[in-house]
Design an enzyme around this catalytic site. Structure first.
Site, PDB file in Angstrom:
ATOM      1  N   LEU A 177      67.329  34.086  49.578  1.00 36.30           N
ATOM      2  CA  LEU A 177      67.314  32.822  50.301  1.00 36.30           C
ATOM      3  C   LEU A 177      66.961  33.138  51.740  1.00 36.30           C
ATOM      4  O   LEU A 177      67.452  34.121  52.296  1.00 36.30           O
ATOM      5  CB  LEU A 177      68.688  32.126  50.248  1.00 36.30           C
ATOM      6  N   ASP A 178      66.129  32.315  52.354  1.00 36.52           N
ATOM      7  CA  ASP A 178      65.804  32.519  53.765  1.00 36.52           C
ATOM      8  C   ASP A 178      67.062  32.427  54.614  1.00 36.52           C
ATOM      9  O   ASP A 178      68.060  31.806  54.216  1.00 36.52           O
ATOM     10  CB  ASP A 178      64.808  31.461  54.233  1.00 36.52           C
ATOM     11  N   THR A 179      67.007  33.017  55.789  1.00 34.29           N
ATOM     12  CA  THR A 179      68.168  33.036  56.682  1.00 34.29           C
ATOM     13  C   THR A 179      68.689  31.633  56.973  1.00 34.29           C
ATOM     14  O   THR A 179      69.893  31.397  57.006  1.00 34.29           O
ATOM     15  CB  THR A 179      67.808  33.743  58.006  1.00 34.29           C
TER      16      THR A 179
END
Length: 279
Positions: A147-149
Protein backbone atom coordinates in the site's frame (compact mmCIF):
# COMPACT_ATOMS: atom_id res chain seq x y z
CA UNK A 1 48.09 -27.91 24.69
CA UNK A 2 48.94 -25.02 26.99
CA UNK A 3 46.79 -21.86 27.09
CA UNK A 4 48.39 -18.43 27.59
CA UNK A 5 46.40 -17.58 30.71
CA UNK A 6 49.34 -17.13 33.17
CA UNK A 7 48.21 -20.26 35.06
CA UNK A 8 51.19 -22.55 34.34
CA UNK A 9 52.14 -22.72 38.02
CA UNK A 10 48.71 -23.83 39.27
CA UNK A 11 48.08 -27.55 39.82
CA UNK A 12 45.07 -29.72 40.45
CA UNK A 13 44.98 -33.44 40.89
CA UNK A 14 42.59 -36.20 39.89
CA UNK A 15 42.44 -39.90 40.79
CA UNK A 16 43.16 -42.46 38.10
CA UNK A 17 40.66 -45.26 37.89
CA UNK A 18 42.08 -48.54 39.20
CA UNK A 19 44.90 -47.15 41.36
CA UNK A 20 45.70 -44.91 44.25
CA UNK A 21 48.21 -42.80 42.42
CA UNK A 22 47.19 -39.25 41.76
CA UNK A 23 47.85 -37.78 38.39
CA UNK A 24 48.75 -34.08 38.31
CA UNK A 25 47.92 -31.78 35.45
CA UNK A 26 49.18 -28.38 34.64
CA UNK A 27 46.02 -26.27 34.47
CA UNK A 28 46.62 -25.64 30.80
CA UNK A 29 46.62 -29.40 30.15
CA UNK A 30 43.41 -30.15 32.04
CA UNK A 31 40.60 -31.87 30.12
CA UNK A 32 38.56 -29.22 28.32
CA UNK A 33 34.79 -29.25 28.72
CA UNK A 34 32.85 -29.46 25.47
CA UNK A 35 31.99 -26.06 24.08
CA UNK A 36 28.32 -25.13 24.47
CA UNK A 37 26.80 -24.83 21.01
CA UNK A 38 24.64 -21.78 20.47
CA UNK A 39 21.32 -21.79 18.62
CA UNK A 40 22.92 -19.95 15.70
CA UNK A 41 25.68 -22.53 15.40
CA UNK A 42 23.12 -25.32 15.48
CA UNK A 43 21.26 -23.66 12.63
CA UNK A 44 24.46 -23.43 10.63
CA UNK A 45 24.99 -27.17 11.14
CA UNK A 46 21.44 -27.75 9.90
CA UNK A 47 18.12 -28.86 11.34
CA UNK A 48 16.83 -32.40 11.03
CA UNK A 49 14.24 -32.54 8.29
CA UNK A 50 11.57 -34.16 10.45
CA UNK A 51 11.94 -31.38 13.05
CA UNK A 52 11.75 -28.75 10.28
CA UNK A 53 8.45 -30.25 9.11
CA UNK A 54 7.09 -30.54 12.66
CA UNK A 55 8.04 -26.92 13.42
CA UNK A 56 6.13 -25.88 10.31
CA UNK A 57 3.00 -27.27 11.94
CA UNK A 58 2.49 -30.01 9.33
CA UNK A 59 2.57 -33.02 11.66
CA UNK A 60 4.58 -34.69 14.44
CA UNK A 61 8.22 -35.72 13.95
CA UNK A 62 7.21 -39.38 13.89
CA UNK A 63 4.65 -38.78 11.15
CA UNK A 64 7.16 -36.56 9.32
CA UNK A 65 9.53 -39.54 9.07
CA UNK A 66 6.75 -41.51 7.37
CA UNK A 67 6.09 -38.74 4.87
CA UNK A 68 9.82 -38.35 4.20
CA UNK A 69 10.28 -42.06 3.51
CA UNK A 70 7.22 -41.97 1.24
CA UNK A 71 8.78 -39.24 -0.94
CA UNK A 72 6.43 -36.41 0.03
CA UNK A 73 9.25 -34.00 0.84
CA UNK A 74 11.73 -32.24 -1.43
CA UNK A 75 14.71 -30.02 -0.62
CA UNK A 76 15.91 -27.56 -3.26
CA UNK A 77 13.93 -29.42 -5.90
CA UNK A 78 15.15 -32.95 -5.06
CA UNK A 79 13.07 -35.60 -3.29
CA UNK A 80 14.65 -36.59 0.04
CA UNK A 81 13.87 -39.97 1.67
CA UNK A 82 16.91 -40.20 3.96
CA UNK A 83 16.17 -40.35 7.68
CA UNK A 84 18.15 -37.80 9.69
CA UNK A 85 18.74 -35.56 6.66
CA UNK A 86 19.63 -32.02 7.75
CA UNK A 87 18.55 -28.81 6.09
CA UNK A 88 19.51 -25.17 6.47
CA UNK A 89 17.10 -22.27 6.91
CA UNK A 90 18.11 -21.04 3.45
CA UNK A 91 16.98 -24.31 1.80
CA UNK A 92 13.72 -24.48 -0.14
CA UNK A 93 11.77 -27.25 1.58
CA UNK A 94 8.48 -28.39 0.06
CA UNK A 95 5.84 -30.72 1.45
CA UNK A 96 3.55 -32.16 -1.22
CA UNK A 97 4.81 -29.44 -3.57
CA UNK A 98 4.08 -26.57 -1.17
CA UNK A 99 6.91 -24.51 0.33
CA UNK A 100 7.02 -24.64 4.13
CA UNK A 101 8.86 -22.75 6.86
CA UNK A 102 10.21 -24.12 10.17
CA UNK A 103 8.30 -21.35 11.92
CA UNK A 104 4.69 -22.08 12.75
CA UNK A 105 2.52 -20.34 10.13
CA UNK A 106 1.04 -17.09 11.41
CA UNK A 107 -1.48 -14.77 9.81
CA UNK A 108 -2.40 -11.18 10.68
CA UNK A 109 -4.27 -8.26 9.19
CA UNK A 110 -3.36 -4.62 9.86
CA UNK A 111 -5.56 -1.55 9.38
CA UNK A 112 -2.77 0.69 8.14
CA UNK A 113 -2.71 4.39 9.00
CA UNK A 114 -1.82 7.18 6.59
CA UNK A 115 1.86 8.17 6.57
CA UNK A 116 3.12 4.74 7.62
CA UNK A 117 5.70 3.31 5.24
CA UNK A 118 5.46 -0.26 3.98
CA UNK A 119 9.26 -0.21 3.62
CA UNK A 120 11.64 2.02 5.52
CA UNK A 121 14.82 1.63 3.51
CA UNK A 122 14.52 5.06 1.88
CA UNK A 123 12.83 7.05 4.63
CA UNK A 124 15.05 6.73 7.67
CA UNK A 125 13.30 7.34 10.93
CA UNK A 126 9.78 6.99 9.52
CA UNK A 127 7.37 4.52 11.12
CA UNK A 128 6.96 1.38 9.03
CA UNK A 129 4.39 -1.40 9.09
CA UNK A 130 7.22 -3.74 10.12
CA UNK A 131 7.77 -1.65 13.27
CA UNK A 132 4.12 -2.20 14.14
CA UNK A 133 4.06 -5.91 13.28
CA UNK A 134 7.22 -6.58 15.33
CA UNK A 135 4.86 -6.52 18.32
CA UNK A 136 2.77 -9.32 16.81
CA UNK A 137 5.33 -12.10 16.43
CA UNK A 138 9.00 -13.05 16.68
CA UNK A 139 8.73 -14.69 13.25
CA UNK A 140 9.67 -12.82 10.09
CA UNK A 141 6.35 -11.60 8.75
CA UNK A 142 6.03 -10.21 5.24
CA UNK A 143 3.25 -8.00 3.88
CA UNK A 144 1.11 -9.43 1.09
CA UNK A 145 1.33 -6.83 -1.65
CA UNK A 146 1.86 -3.16 -0.88
CA UNK A 147 0.00 0.00 0.00
CA UNK A 148 1.33 3.47 -0.76
CA UNK A 149 2.46 5.52 2.22
CA UNK A 150 -0.62 7.76 2.00
CA UNK A 151 -3.00 4.86 1.37
CA UNK A 152 -4.80 3.43 4.38
CA UNK A 153 -6.61 0.18 5.07
CA UNK A 154 -6.17 -3.56 5.07
CA UNK A 155 -2.77 -5.20 4.71
CA UNK A 156 -2.21 -8.91 5.33
CA UNK A 157 0.99 -10.26 6.95
CA UNK A 158 2.18 -13.85 7.12
CA UNK A 159 5.26 -16.07 7.22
CA UNK A 160 3.43 -18.58 5.01
CA UNK A 161 5.33 -18.07 1.77
CA UNK A 162 2.99 -20.20 -0.33
CA UNK A 163 -0.12 -18.28 0.67
CA UNK A 164 1.63 -14.92 0.28
CA UNK A 165 2.73 -15.85 -3.24
CA UNK A 166 -0.76 -17.02 -4.13
CA UNK A 167 -2.46 -13.85 -2.87
CA UNK A 168 0.07 -11.60 -4.62
CA UNK A 169 -0.30 -13.37 -7.97
CA UNK A 170 -2.26 -11.06 -10.34
CA UNK A 171 -3.74 -14.10 -12.10
CA UNK A 172 -5.65 -15.08 -8.96
CA UNK A 173 -7.58 -11.80 -8.95
CA UNK A 174 -8.02 -11.10 -5.23
CA UNK A 175 -11.13 -9.00 -4.58
CA UNK A 176 -10.39 -5.53 -3.23
CA UNK A 177 -12.75 -2.68 -2.40
CA UNK A 178 -11.55 0.90 -1.89
CA UNK A 179 -13.26 3.95 -0.43
CA UNK A 180 -11.94 6.86 -2.48
CA UNK A 181 -12.19 10.61 -1.86
CA UNK A 182 -11.28 12.86 -4.79
CA UNK A 183 -10.77 16.62 -5.03
CA UNK A 184 -14.14 17.33 -6.66
CA UNK A 185 -17.36 15.55 -7.60
CA UNK A 186 -17.08 12.65 -10.02
CA UNK A 187 -19.34 13.22 -13.03
CA UNK A 188 -21.80 10.53 -14.09
CA UNK A 189 -20.02 10.38 -17.45
CA UNK A 190 -16.66 9.64 -15.83
CA UNK A 191 -18.28 7.12 -13.50
CA UNK A 192 -19.48 5.21 -16.56
CA UNK A 193 -16.02 5.44 -18.15
CA UNK A 194 -14.48 3.83 -15.08
CA UNK A 195 -17.17 1.13 -15.07
CA UNK A 196 -16.51 0.32 -18.74
CA UNK A 197 -12.74 0.27 -18.19
CA UNK A 198 -10.13 2.98 -18.53
CA UNK A 199 -6.96 2.34 -20.55
CA UNK A 200 -3.78 3.03 -18.60
CA UNK A 201 -0.40 2.61 -20.32
CA UNK A 202 -2.08 0.73 -23.14
CA UNK A 203 -3.88 -1.78 -20.92
CA UNK A 204 -7.52 -1.73 -19.90
CA UNK A 205 -8.24 -1.56 -16.18
CA UNK A 206 -11.18 -3.89 -15.58
CA UNK A 207 -13.34 -2.73 -12.69
CA UNK A 208 -15.78 -5.10 -11.02
CA UNK A 209 -18.00 -2.29 -9.75
CA UNK A 210 -17.95 1.44 -9.04
CA UNK A 211 -20.57 3.66 -7.42
CA UNK A 212 -21.05 6.79 -5.36
CA UNK A 213 -20.88 6.21 -1.61
CA UNK A 214 -24.44 6.30 -0.25
CA UNK A 215 -25.43 9.48 1.63
CA UNK A 216 -22.04 11.06 0.92
CA UNK A 217 -20.88 13.78 -1.52
CA UNK A 218 -20.28 12.65 -5.10
CA UNK A 219 -16.57 13.19 -4.49
CA UNK A 220 -16.64 9.91 -2.52
CA UNK A 221 -16.65 6.69 -4.53
CA UNK A 222 -16.58 2.98 -3.82
CA UNK A 223 -14.46 0.96 -6.25
CA UNK A 224 -14.10 -2.82 -6.52
CA UNK A 225 -11.36 -4.39 -8.62
CA UNK A 226 -8.83 -7.22 -8.66
CA UNK A 227 -5.89 -5.47 -10.36
CA UNK A 228 -2.58 -5.35 -8.47
CA UNK A 229 -0.86 -2.95 -10.89
CA UNK A 230 1.15 -0.33 -8.95
CA UNK A 231 -0.66 3.00 -8.31
CA UNK A 232 -3.36 1.92 -10.76
CA UNK A 233 -6.24 3.69 -8.99
CA UNK A 234 -4.32 6.97 -8.77
CA UNK A 235 -3.38 6.73 -12.45
CA UNK A 236 -6.95 5.93 -13.48
CA UNK A 237 -8.48 8.96 -11.75
CA UNK A 238 -5.61 11.22 -12.82
CA UNK A 239 -6.25 10.28 -16.46
CA UNK A 240 -9.80 11.60 -16.01
CA UNK A 241 -8.67 14.85 -14.39
CA UNK A 242 -9.14 14.02 -10.70
CA UNK A 243 -6.75 13.98 -7.76
CA UNK A 244 -7.17 11.44 -4.97
CA UNK A 245 -7.35 12.99 -1.51
CA UNK A 246 -7.87 9.77 0.48
CA UNK A 247 -7.57 6.13 -0.57
CA UNK A 248 -8.69 3.46 1.89
CA UNK A 249 -8.77 -0.31 1.24
CA UNK A 250 -11.82 -1.55 3.14
CA UNK A 251 -12.00 -5.14 1.81
CA UNK A 252 -9.24 -7.58 0.86
CA UNK A 253 -10.34 -11.07 -0.16
CA UNK A 254 -13.01 -11.81 2.42
CA UNK A 255 -11.45 -9.61 5.10
CA UNK A 256 -13.05 -6.37 6.26
CA UNK A 257 -12.09 -3.58 8.68
CA UNK A 258 -15.00 -4.33 11.01
CA UNK A 259 -13.98 -3.84 14.67
CA UNK A 260 -10.37 -3.16 13.67
CA UNK A 261 -9.33 0.42 14.59
CA UNK A 262 -6.88 2.34 12.45
CA UNK A 263 -3.28 1.44 13.24
CA UNK A 264 -4.19 -1.85 14.93
CA UNK A 265 -3.73 -5.47 13.87
CA UNK A 266 -5.35 -8.78 14.74
CA UNK A 267 -4.78 -12.50 14.17
CA UNK A 268 -6.84 -14.10 11.41
CA UNK A 269 -9.34 -16.74 12.44
CA UNK A 270 -8.99 -20.32 11.20
CA UNK A 271 -11.96 -19.82 8.89
CA UNK A 272 -10.46 -16.62 7.43
CA UNK A 273 -7.22 -18.46 6.72
CA UNK A 274 -9.13 -21.25 4.99
CA UNK A 275 -11.10 -18.72 2.97
CA UNK A 276 -7.94 -16.95 1.81
CA UNK A 277 -6.38 -20.27 0.83
CA UNK A 278 -9.43 -21.08 -1.29
CA UNK A 279 -9.39 -17.80 -3.23
Amino acid sequence: MSRNDNSSGNKFSGRQGGGGRKKSYARGNAPIKPKKVTAIEKQEDGMRLNKYIANAGICSRRDADIYISSGNVSVNGAIVTEMGYKVKLTDDVKFDGRSISPDKPEYFVLNKSKGVFVTGSVHKGGLTVMDIMAKASKSKLDPVGKLDTQTTGLLVFTNDGSLAKKLANPKNGIRQIYHIKINHALSQEDLEKIREGVFIEGKKVNVTDVSYVKDRPKSEVGLELTSTRPHIIQKMFKSLGYEIVNLDRVVFGGLTKKDLPRGRFRTLTKQEIINLGNL
